[in-house]
Write a protein that holds these residues in place. Structure first.
Motif, PDB file in Angstrom:
ATOM      1  N   GLU A 209       0.820  -1.206   0.000  1.00  0.00           N
ATOM      2  CA  GLU A 209       0.000   0.000   0.000  1.00  0.00           C
ATOM      3  C   GLU A 209       0.859   1.262   0.000  1.00  0.00           C
ATOM      4  OE1 GLU A 209      -3.600   1.888  -0.317  1.00  0.00           O
ATOM      5  OE2 GLU A 209      -3.289  -0.282  -0.233  1.00  0.00           O
TER       6      GLU A 209
ATOM      7  N   LEU B  91       1.870   2.466  -3.476  1.00  0.00           N
ATOM      8  CA  LEU B  91       0.832   2.767  -4.458  1.00  0.00           C
ATOM      9  C   LEU B  91       1.009   4.139  -5.122  1.00  0.00           C
ATOM     10  CD1 LEU B  91      -1.765   2.045  -5.925  1.00  0.00           C
ATOM     11  CD2 LEU B  91      -3.057   2.826  -3.919  1.00  0.00           C
TER      12      LEU B  91
ATOM     13  N   GLN C 133      -4.636  -2.917 -10.470  1.00  0.00           N
ATOM     14  CA  GLN C 133      -5.812  -2.619  -9.650  1.00  0.00           C
ATOM     15  C   GLN C 133      -6.244  -3.828  -8.818  1.00  0.00           C
ATOM     16  OE1 GLN C 133      -8.969  -0.930 -11.936  1.00  0.00           O
ATOM     17  NE2 GLN C 133     -10.066  -0.148 -10.158  1.00  0.00           N
TER      18      GLN C 133
ATOM     19  N   TYR D 188      -4.970  -3.948  -5.390  1.00  0.00           N
ATOM     20  CA  TYR D 188      -5.486  -2.925  -4.467  1.00  0.00           C
ATOM     21  C   TYR D 188      -7.017  -2.885  -4.573  1.00  0.00           C
ATOM     22  CZ  TYR D 188      -0.627  -1.346  -4.696  1.00  0.00           C
ATOM     23  OH  TYR D 188       0.756  -1.274  -4.663  1.00  0.00           O
TER      24      TYR D 188
ATOM     25  N   SER E 153      -8.898   0.172  -3.064  1.00  0.00           N
ATOM     26  CA  SER E 153      -8.504   1.523  -3.441  1.00  0.00           C
ATOM     27  C   SER E 153      -9.464   2.123  -4.472  1.00  0.00           C
ATOM     28  CB  SER E 153      -7.085   1.522  -4.037  1.00  0.00           C
ATOM     29  OG  SER E 153      -6.736   2.814  -4.464  1.00  0.00           O
ATOM     30  N   LYS E 154      -9.826   3.384  -4.240  1.00  0.00           N
ATOM     31  CA  LYS E 154     -10.678   4.125  -5.175  1.00  0.00           C
ATOM     32  C   LYS E 154      -9.864   5.048  -6.059  1.00  0.00           C
ATOM     33  CE  LYS E 154     -14.639   4.103  -2.017  1.00  0.00           C
ATOM     34  NZ  LYS E 154     -15.621   4.950  -1.270  1.00  0.00           N
ATOM     35  N   ASN E 155      -8.538   5.024  -5.901  1.00  0.00           N
ATOM     36  CA  ASN E 155      -7.658   5.949  -6.638  1.00  0.00           C
ATOM     37  C   ASN E 155      -7.646   5.669  -8.133  1.00  0.00           C
ATOM     38  OD1 ASN E 155      -6.322   7.628  -4.473  1.00  0.00           O
ATOM     39  ND2 ASN E 155      -5.830   5.574  -3.718  1.00  0.00           N
TER      40      ASN E 155
END
Length: 333
Positions: free
Chosen positions: A171, A174, A321, A324, A327-329
């Protein structure tokens, strides 16, 4: 105080005087009159008064600002920086242009992957904003302040990992991967095909390195492959290599640095869910295209269209993706 008075001069002289006043930022005063006697072609004596001639930028300066904002909107931070610096040198009240110059410098440095310097400039810009009266008619600045503060926080994370400092958890790394993907997206939009393919290849390679370092303790340059004893399915590893490289693949003992292909094989065999079999052909083609780039081994110009690049991009993004899931990034990429 000194002022330039073009009254009575020829048109050419007045134009030269106005240019000098504009460049040197010296006030211009013109002797005007309230009444004029047409019969004699002269003003009425005693009705004269000094009239201040505004700097054209005070009236039409918004056109210069629009050029700067336009450069920002298309991501041409170098041009925005140059235009803002030039405008700040012309204005009597240059603070807004100076702020734009600082912000453009920050994002230009960021685009060059100079994260520490970009952070310094962006922090200076935000500090400059904090010192200004909020009543300043800088609507754009107050509207984008929150976003710039988020970018400041992101840059703080990016500049942490340099030289011999590495993320200790998946994380933590990222931001590095997201930055590469965002830079790739911008290069594709700008049709800088050779740069886009290099950045995309690099993004995936960095993900392989990050994943293997944080999840298995493998350091890319000097990996201790004994850490994989009992974990690596050798048959799956060779199968991944065969899929990626085709008939030229040769099974060898694990030794030496983790290259792109070795990283791919390790990730595919250690965590099969991250890379679908259907994606391997796309990755192999992307790798071949990257090798033909004039920045790598290619002799001639690399011709790629947006559709092809976007296919590679979506494949790489999908793989990363999956590592992760919370994750909304990735939604903005």
């Amino acid at each position: 105080d000194t002022a330039i008075d073009p009254t009575g001069g020829k048109k050419s002289m007045s134009a030269a005087a106005a240019s000098a006043a504009f460049i040197l930022d010296i006030p211009m005063l013109y002797v005007d009159y309230a009444e004029f006697r047409k019969a004699v072609g002269k003003p009425v004596i005693g009705t004269e008064f000094p009239r201040y001639i505004s700097n054209p930028l005070s009236v039409l300066g918004y056109l210069e600002y629009e050029k700067i904002f336009s450069a920002f909107n298309r991501g041409d931070y170098s041009e925005a920086e140059s235009n803002a610096r030039e405008l700040a040198g012309k204005l009597n009240a240059p603070r807004e242009a100076e702020l734009l110059h600082q912000i453009a410098m920050a994002y230009n440095l960021w685009a060059q992957f100079r994260f520490d310097k970009a952070l310094k400039k962006l922090s200076e810009a935000l500090q400059f904003m904090a010192q200004q009266d909020a009543r300043q008619d800088w609507k754009w600045a107050w509207e984008h302040r929150e976003k710039m503060e988020k970018h400041q926080s992101f840059l703080e994370k990016l500049q942490l990992y340099r030289n011999d400092r590495f993320p200790s958890a998946l994380e933590d790394g990222l931001p590095i991967i997201l930055n590469h993907l965002a830079a790739t997206r911008k290069a594709i939009e700008d049709e800088r095909t050779s740069i886009a393919i290099l950045l995309l290849y690099s993004a995936l390679e960095r993900f392989f390195d990050l994943f293997l370092r944080t999840e298995y303790g493998l350091v890319d340059e000097k990996p201790d492959y004994s850490l994989l004893d009992g974990k690596l399915n050798r048959e799956a590893y060779d199968k991944a290599g065969k899929f990626l490289l085709g008939d030229v693949y040769q099974s060898r003992e694990l030794a030496g640095p983790i290259t792109f292909s070795v990283g791919f094989q390790l990730v595919k065999s250690l965590s099969p869910a991250l890379i679908d079999d259907s994606q391997i052909k796309t990755i192999a083609t992307m790798m071949q295209k990257r090798n033909k780039s004039p920045y790598e081994h290619g002799l001639t110009y690399l011709s790629l269209d947006k559709k092809e690049l976007n296919q590679y991009y979506q494949t790489v993004k999908s793989i990363i993706q999956k590592a992760y899931p919370a994750s909304k990034n990735f939604n903005a990429l």
